[in-house]
Design a protein around this motif. Structure first.
Motif, PDB file in Angstrom:
ATOM      1  N   TRP A   1       4.542  -0.449   3.278  1.00 48.73           N
ATOM      2  CA  TRP A   1       3.735  -1.664   3.470  1.00 48.73           C
ATOM      3  C   TRP A   1       2.247  -1.356   3.302  1.00 48.73           C
ATOM      4  O   TRP A   1       1.526  -2.052   2.594  1.00 48.73           O
ATOM      5  N   ASN A   2       1.789  -0.289   3.963  1.00 46.59           N
ATOM      6  CA  ASN A   2       0.381   0.090   3.887  1.00 46.59           C
ATOM      7  C   ASN A   2      -0.026   0.476   2.470  1.00 46.59           C
ATOM      8  O   ASN A   2      -1.097   0.092   1.994  1.00 46.59           O
ATOM      9  N   ALA A   3       0.825   1.234   1.783  1.00 44.82           N
ATOM     10  CA  ALA A   3       0.526   1.642   0.404  1.00 44.82           C
ATOM     11  C   ALA A   3       0.522   0.439  -0.528  1.00 44.82           C
ATOM     12  O   ALA A   3      -0.319   0.341  -1.429  1.00 44.82           O
ATOM     13  N   TYR A   4       1.457  -0.486  -0.331  1.00 46.25           N
ATOM     14  CA  TYR A   4       1.550  -1.680  -1.173  1.00 46.25           C
ATOM     15  C   TYR A   4       0.291  -2.530  -1.015  1.00 46.25           C
ATOM     16  O   TYR A   4      -0.317  -2.956  -2.002  1.00 46.25           O
ATOM     17  N   GLU A   5      -0.106  -2.772   0.226  1.00 47.73           N
ATOM     18  CA  GLU A   5      -1.307  -3.582   0.468  1.00 47.73           C
ATOM     19  C   GLU A   5      -2.557  -2.911  -0.093  1.00 47.73           C
ATOM     20  O   GLU A   5      -3.419  -3.576  -0.666  1.00 47.73           O
ATOM     21  N   ALA A   6      -2.659  -1.596   0.050  1.00 55.67           N
ATOM     22  CA  ALA A   6      -3.810  -0.868  -0.480  1.00 55.67           C
ATOM     23  C   ALA A   6      -3.855  -0.946  -2.005  1.00 55.67           C
ATOM     24  O   ALA A   6      -4.928  -1.072  -2.598  1.00 55.67           O
ATOM     25  N   HIS A   7      -2.691  -0.884  -2.643  1.00 55.94           N
ATOM     26  CA  HIS A   7      -2.622  -0.879  -4.105  1.00 55.94           C
ATOM     27  C   HIS A   7      -2.811  -2.275  -4.715  1.00 55.94           C
ATOM     28  O   HIS A   7      -3.562  -2.441  -5.668  1.00 55.94           O
TER      29      HIS A   7
ATOM     30  N   ALA B   1       0.101  -8.425   0.859  1.00 59.55           N
ATOM     31  CA  ALA B   1       1.299  -7.934   1.536  1.00 59.55           C
ATOM     32  C   ALA B   1       2.516  -8.179   0.653  1.00 59.55           C
ATOM     33  O   ALA B   1       2.545  -9.146  -0.121  1.00 59.55           O
TER      34      ALA B   1
ATOM     35  N   ASP C   1       9.257   4.374   7.587  1.00 58.59           N
ATOM     36  CA  ASP C   1       9.163   4.311   6.127  1.00 58.59           C
ATOM     37  C   ASP C   1       8.724   2.944   5.604  1.00 58.59           C
ATOM     38  O   ASP C   1       7.982   2.852   4.634  1.00 58.59           O
TER      39      ASP C   1
ATOM     40  N   THR D   1       6.704   0.938   7.126  1.00 57.51           N
ATOM     41  CA  THR D   1       5.267   0.881   7.379  1.00 57.51           C
ATOM     42  C   THR D   1       4.495   1.692   6.347  1.00 57.51           C
ATOM     43  O   THR D   1       3.449   1.255   5.850  1.00 57.51           O
ATOM     44  N   THR D   2       5.005   2.867   5.996  1.00 56.45           N
ATOM     45  CA  THR D   2       4.383   3.685   4.956  1.00 56.45           C
ATOM     46  C   THR D   2       4.298   2.894   3.656  1.00 56.45           C
ATOM     47  O   THR D   2       3.249   2.844   2.998  1.00 56.45           O
TER      48      THR D   2
END
Length: 100
Positions: A64-70, A74, A59, A61-62
């Motif tokens: 982290w990836n969404a935060y960085e994309a948005h 980081a 969770d 990682t899910t």
């Protein structure tokens, strides 16, 4: 990312809690909704008082990836260690119906 863009980007100061066996990232429930991942968080995470404690293996990682994309950066977090985290007794995570 240009300096002026970074200055206008929201920064969320988060807390990473770890004990001798595991770790969790404390995140406001509303932030999960804003990132569109509230339904993608597993029941291995916990919830209490508007906060979600994302387990470190999947969770976090899910998120982290969404935060960085948005946001294009980081997440920033502080690390907090306890020998045995009492949050293991919080309610398991469930998305709130109709609430992001």
């Amino acid at each position: 990312m240009a300096a002026q863009d970074l200055e206008s980007t929201p920064h969320h100061r988060l807390l990473y809690i770890e004990d001798a066996a595991h770790g969790w990232l404390q995140v406001p429930r509303t932030l999960l909704g804003s990132l569109g991942i509230a339904d993608g968080i597993t029941s291995y995470s916990y919830q209490r008082d508007g906060m979600v404690y994302l387990e470190e293996d999947l969770d976090m990682t899910t998120f982290w990836n969404a935060y960085e994309a948005h946001y294009g950066i980081a997440p920033v977090f502080e690390r907090y260690y306890v020998p045995r985290w009492p949050g293991r007794h919080y309610d398991t995570y469930k998305p709130a119906p109709g609430i992001p």
